[in-house]
Design a protein around this motif. Sequence first.
Motif, PDB file in Angstrom:
ATOM      1  N   ALA A 192      -4.244 -13.575  15.728  1.00  0.00           N
ATOM      2  CA  ALA A 192      -4.315 -12.346  14.922  1.00  0.00           C
ATOM      3  C   ALA A 192      -3.283 -12.323  13.803  1.00  0.00           C
ATOM      4  O   ALA A 192      -3.184 -11.319  13.090  1.00  0.00           O
ATOM      5  CB  ALA A 192      -4.122 -11.139  15.820  1.00  0.00           C
ATOM      6  N   ARG A 193      -2.527 -13.404  13.639  1.00  0.00           N
ATOM      7  CA  ARG A 193      -1.408 -13.401  12.690  1.00  0.00           C
ATOM      8  C   ARG A 193      -1.840 -12.934  11.304  1.00  0.00           C
ATOM      9  O   ARG A 193      -2.825 -13.401  10.745  1.00  0.00           O
ATOM     10  CB  ARG A 193      -0.798 -14.799  12.594  1.00  0.00           C
ATOM     11  N   THR A 194      -1.072 -12.010  10.798  1.00  0.00           N
ATOM     12  CA  THR A 194      -1.331 -11.458   9.471  1.00  0.00           C
ATOM     13  C   THR A 194      -0.146 -11.757   8.568  1.00  0.00           C
ATOM     14  O   THR A 194       1.002 -11.562   8.959  1.00  0.00           O
ATOM     15  CB  THR A 194      -1.550  -9.936   9.551  1.00  0.00           C
ATOM     16  N   ILE A 195      -0.439 -12.263   7.390  1.00  0.00           N
ATOM     17  CA  ILE A 195       0.616 -12.570   6.438  1.00  0.00           C
ATOM     18  C   ILE A 195       0.525 -11.624   5.244  1.00  0.00           C
ATOM     19  O   ILE A 195      -0.513 -10.992   5.024  1.00  0.00           O
ATOM     20  CB  ILE A 195       0.524 -14.030   5.943  1.00  0.00           C
ATOM     21  N   THR A 196       1.595 -11.543   4.506  1.00  0.00           N
ATOM     22  CA  THR A 196       1.619 -10.735   3.293  1.00  0.00           C
ATOM     23  C   THR A 196       1.953 -11.635   2.120  1.00  0.00           C
ATOM     24  O   THR A 196       2.919 -12.408   2.183  1.00  0.00           O
ATOM     25  CB  THR A 196       2.654  -9.600   3.399  1.00  0.00           C
ATOM     26  N   ILE A 197       1.148 -11.542   1.079  1.00  0.00           N
ATOM     27  CA  ILE A 197       1.356 -12.387  -0.100  1.00  0.00           C
ATOM     28  C   ILE A 197       1.263 -11.559  -1.380  1.00  0.00           C
ATOM     29  O   ILE A 197       0.757 -10.434  -1.371  1.00  0.00           O
ATOM     30  CB  ILE A 197       0.319 -13.535  -0.155  1.00  0.00           C
ATOM     31  N   GLN A 198       1.778 -12.142  -2.441  1.00  0.00           N
ATOM     32  CA  GLN A 198       1.530 -11.623  -3.784  1.00  0.00           C
ATOM     33  C   GLN A 198       0.814 -12.733  -4.543  1.00  0.00           C
ATOM     34  O   GLN A 198       0.977 -13.914  -4.233  1.00  0.00           O
ATOM     35  CB  GLN A 198       2.845 -11.270  -4.474  1.00  0.00           C
ATOM     36  N   HIS A 199      -0.004 -12.356  -5.501  1.00  0.00           N
ATOM     37  CA  HIS A 199      -0.680 -13.416  -6.246  1.00  0.00           C
ATOM     38  C   HIS A 199      -0.911 -13.003  -7.690  1.00  0.00           C
ATOM     39  O   HIS A 199      -0.885 -11.825  -8.054  1.00  0.00           O
ATOM     40  CB  HIS A 199      -2.007 -13.805  -5.568  1.00  0.00           C
ATOM     41  N   ALA A 286     -13.641 -19.213  -5.799  1.00  0.00           N
ATOM     42  CA  ALA A 286     -14.889 -18.893  -6.480  1.00  0.00           C
ATOM     43  C   ALA A 286     -14.667 -17.907  -7.619  1.00  0.00           C
ATOM     44  O   ALA A 286     -15.492 -17.796  -8.525  1.00  0.00           O
ATOM     45  CB  ALA A 286     -15.893 -18.314  -5.491  1.00  0.00           C
ATOM     46  N   ASP A 287     -13.537 -17.191  -7.587  1.00  0.00           N
ATOM     47  CA  ASP A 287     -13.255 -16.190  -8.609  1.00  0.00           C
ATOM     48  C   ASP A 287     -12.416 -16.725  -9.770  1.00  0.00           C
ATOM     49  O   ASP A 287     -12.418 -16.141 -10.841  1.00  0.00           O
ATOM     50  CB  ASP A 287     -12.516 -15.004  -7.987  1.00  0.00           C
ATOM     51  N   GLY A 288     -11.662 -17.770  -9.512  1.00  0.00           N
ATOM     52  CA  GLY A 288     -10.812 -18.282 -10.566  1.00  0.00           C
ATOM     53  C   GLY A 288      -9.616 -19.028 -10.019  1.00  0.00           C
ATOM     54  O   GLY A 288      -9.667 -19.612  -8.934  1.00  0.00           O
ATOM     55  N   TYR A 289      -8.518 -19.000 -10.781  1.00  0.00           N
ATOM     56  CA  TYR A 289      -7.290 -19.677 -10.378  1.00  0.00           C
ATOM     57  C   TYR A 289      -6.278 -18.646  -9.858  1.00  0.00           C
ATOM     58  O   TYR A 289      -6.219 -17.516 -10.338  1.00  0.00           O
ATOM     59  CB  TYR A 289      -6.683 -20.418 -11.567  1.00  0.00           C
ATOM     60  N   HIS A 290      -5.483 -19.076  -8.885  1.00  0.00           N
ATOM     61  CA  HIS A 290      -4.495 -18.194  -8.279  1.00  0.00           C
ATOM     62  C   HIS A 290      -3.152 -18.898  -8.127  1.00  0.00           C
ATOM     63  O   HIS A 290      -3.101 -20.101  -7.862  1.00  0.00           O
ATOM     64  CB  HIS A 290      -4.936 -17.746  -6.885  1.00  0.00           C
ATOM     65  N   ILE A 291      -2.099 -18.128  -8.294  1.00  0.00           N
ATOM     66  CA  ILE A 291      -0.758 -18.565  -7.924  1.00  0.00           C
ATOM     67  C   ILE A 291      -0.311 -17.605  -6.832  1.00  0.00           C
ATOM     68  O   ILE A 291      -0.342 -16.388  -7.019  1.00  0.00           O
ATOM     69  CB  ILE A 291       0.208 -18.493  -9.119  1.00  0.00           C
ATOM     70  N   ILE A 292       0.070 -18.147  -5.684  1.00  0.00           N
ATOM     71  CA  ILE A 292       0.344 -17.322  -4.511  1.00  0.00           C
ATOM     72  C   ILE A 292       1.815 -17.419  -4.122  1.00  0.00           C
ATOM     73  O   ILE A 292       2.377 -18.516  -4.070  1.00  0.00           O
ATOM     74  CB  ILE A 292      -0.514 -17.768  -3.313  1.00  0.00           C
ATOM     75  N   LYS A 293       2.415 -16.288  -3.835  1.00  0.00           N
ATOM     76  CA  LYS A 293       3.773 -16.258  -3.306  1.00  0.00           C
ATOM     77  C   LYS A 293       3.739 -15.596  -1.934  1.00  0.00           C
ATOM     78  O   LYS A 293       3.193 -14.500  -1.780  1.00  0.00           O
ATOM     79  CB  LYS A 293       4.711 -15.482  -4.220  1.00  0.00           C
TER      80      LYS A 293
END
Length: 365
Positions: A192-199, A286-293
Amino acid sequence: MKLLKKDRYCERNQYSKIKMMIVVFVIAALCAAGCSSVLPENGMKVVFTTGFDEDEVFRIDSSSCKLSEVMVYLTNTKNQYEEAFGSEIWQASYEGETLEENIKETVLARIARVKALNLLANKHGITLSDEENNKAHKAAAQYYASLNSTEQELLGVNEKLLCVMYEEYALSSKVYKYLIADINPEISDDEARTITIQHIMFKTYALNEAGERVPYTEQAKNETYRRAREALGRAKKGEDFISLAAEYSEDSNTTYSFGKGSMDTAFEEAAFNLGTDEISGIVESADGYHIIKCISTFDKDETDRNKVKIVEQRRREVFNEEYSSFVGGLAKSINQELWDTIGFLEDENVVTSCFFEVYQEIFTE
């Protein structure tokens, strides 16, 4: 990509926006019954036929639905929408389908599910308790008292019919709870691990006049990738990530918390492989490019909430398996001639909208 579903809603035409509001509203209302929102449409296709009583709209096996029942559901639903969105909501249409027709079909499916669930309850010997029956009588009396004389006449209802409707509504909830009562799987923190990110997101598509996606040309996509590399370089040098998102990102949301299986595969894999404060390379979805932190590799509160969601999903799966099998064997028929005549009541004195609220009030007190 599920990450961007809120933005996608905003990109659709006006009819689609309103229709989505309807879907959300109906799901919320169905949840008031405790189970209907999880019921599949499988096996609930209604066969059009003849040989009905004058006021009989449809039959499911030995169960029948009368015109007055449909009008109570339809009228209350219509007035709830108007209270929320205004009467102009009914002016929208799309490809020949009006919202009134959409609501009619939704109401038909909703009542059919309640009727089918009552048949399923009978199969398992599930009945309402004396207390629950008393609540149904109380709800019927309260709702009937809220109706003015015009509403009583045009809906064609009395307390006895309303009591039966509330009893069936309550029993449809009870059978679901009965069938999932012993389903309590153990869910681990890892599952069930949930993470938090910004992108930061860079779209690789546009929308045409019909609201349909049109992929970028190769040249436009290359330019988008160049901008993504530029933003990534600045992020890696330590510039504030939120500020960069405000400058570059084409997603209205910057921060997300989610568990496994809820995002685009490439996006999710990249996100779950990051450590706290680590920044990814350029990830294509499928939506585009992402940079994830990565902000947090383990959000305890969100993980606990996700465990509840997983348990509920497994309960729904078990219930749906039995429900689908049961419904598939039922005979179904609809009075097409009568159904085609049914529509909204256009009378300024018909304003009733509390049928489902009364149920909630009485059965949760």
